[in-house]
Scaffold this active site. Structure first.
Site, PDB file in Angstrom:
ATOM      1  N   GLU A  14      34.632 -53.560 -69.725  1.00 18.51           N
ATOM      2  CA  GLU A  14      35.387 -53.833 -70.954  1.00 18.51           C
ATOM      3  C   GLU A  14      34.523 -53.583 -72.194  1.00 18.51           C
ATOM      4  OE1 GLU A  14      38.557 -54.079 -70.787  1.00 18.51           O
ATOM      5  OE2 GLU A  14      38.409 -54.146 -68.615  1.00 18.51           O
ATOM      6  N   HIS A  71      34.687 -49.940 -73.217  1.00 18.97           N
ATOM      7  CA  HIS A  71      35.849 -49.678 -74.073  1.00 18.97           C
ATOM      8  C   HIS A  71      35.547 -50.128 -75.503  1.00 18.97           C
ATOM      9  CE1 HIS A  71      38.615 -48.591 -70.881  1.00 18.97           C
ATOM     10  NE2 HIS A  71      38.412 -49.738 -70.244  1.00 18.97           N
TER      11      HIS A  71
END
Length: 148
Positions: A65, A68
């Site tokens: 994550e 990202h």
């Protein structure tokens, strides 16, 4: 240590960059370990992955994550199919896909009396109302093939 502090620590240690937003637990996540929200920059994580797989796997999900997150704010390709994302994920030893939490258990199994097609279901169905999608034969909750 709370979740946001843990994510900040992982970000500093593995990426050398600050994580300036918030991280939240989201118990409603089913098929994913975490999510990144570009609109406000926050991250959601599934607490079950930490419980079931431990901190090592959860740290890899956090790295995923954060890939990202950091790529988005650097203006680079932050989506799964982008080369920048794949390269950074490999560099920081992030996990590409979150491991599955549990297999779906089916309580009911129906069989076509004509062609033998199997229909596993979580809920019961009305055998008078439904037919086989393959051959339009009658459905049964008993295996006809095993009775012969």
């Amino acid at each position: 240590m709370n979740l946001t502090d843990f994510v900040r620590q992982v970000s500093l240690e593995d990426f050398g960059c600050d994580f300036r937003h918030q991280a939240y637990w989201n118990k409603r996540l089913r098929t994913t370990g975490g999510r990144f929200f570009p609109n406000d920059g926050h991250l959601d994580f599934n607490p079950k992955h930490l419980e079931v797989y431990g901190e090592a796997i959860f740290r890899q999900i956090v790295r995923h994550e954060l890939c990202h997150y950091h790529l988005y704010f650097q203006g680079k390709g932050y989506k799964h199919q982008d080369r920048d994302f794949k390269q950074l994920l490999k560099e920081v030893d992030g996990i590409r896909f979150a491991p599955k939490l549990q297999e779906i258990s089916y309580k009911h199994t129906y069989y076509c009396q004509n062609c033998g097609q199997i229909y596993p279901r979580r809920r019961r169905i009305d055998l008078k109302k439904y037919r086989c999608g393959r051959c339009q034969g009658k459905l049964s909750d008993e295996n006809i093939a095993n009775q012969s």
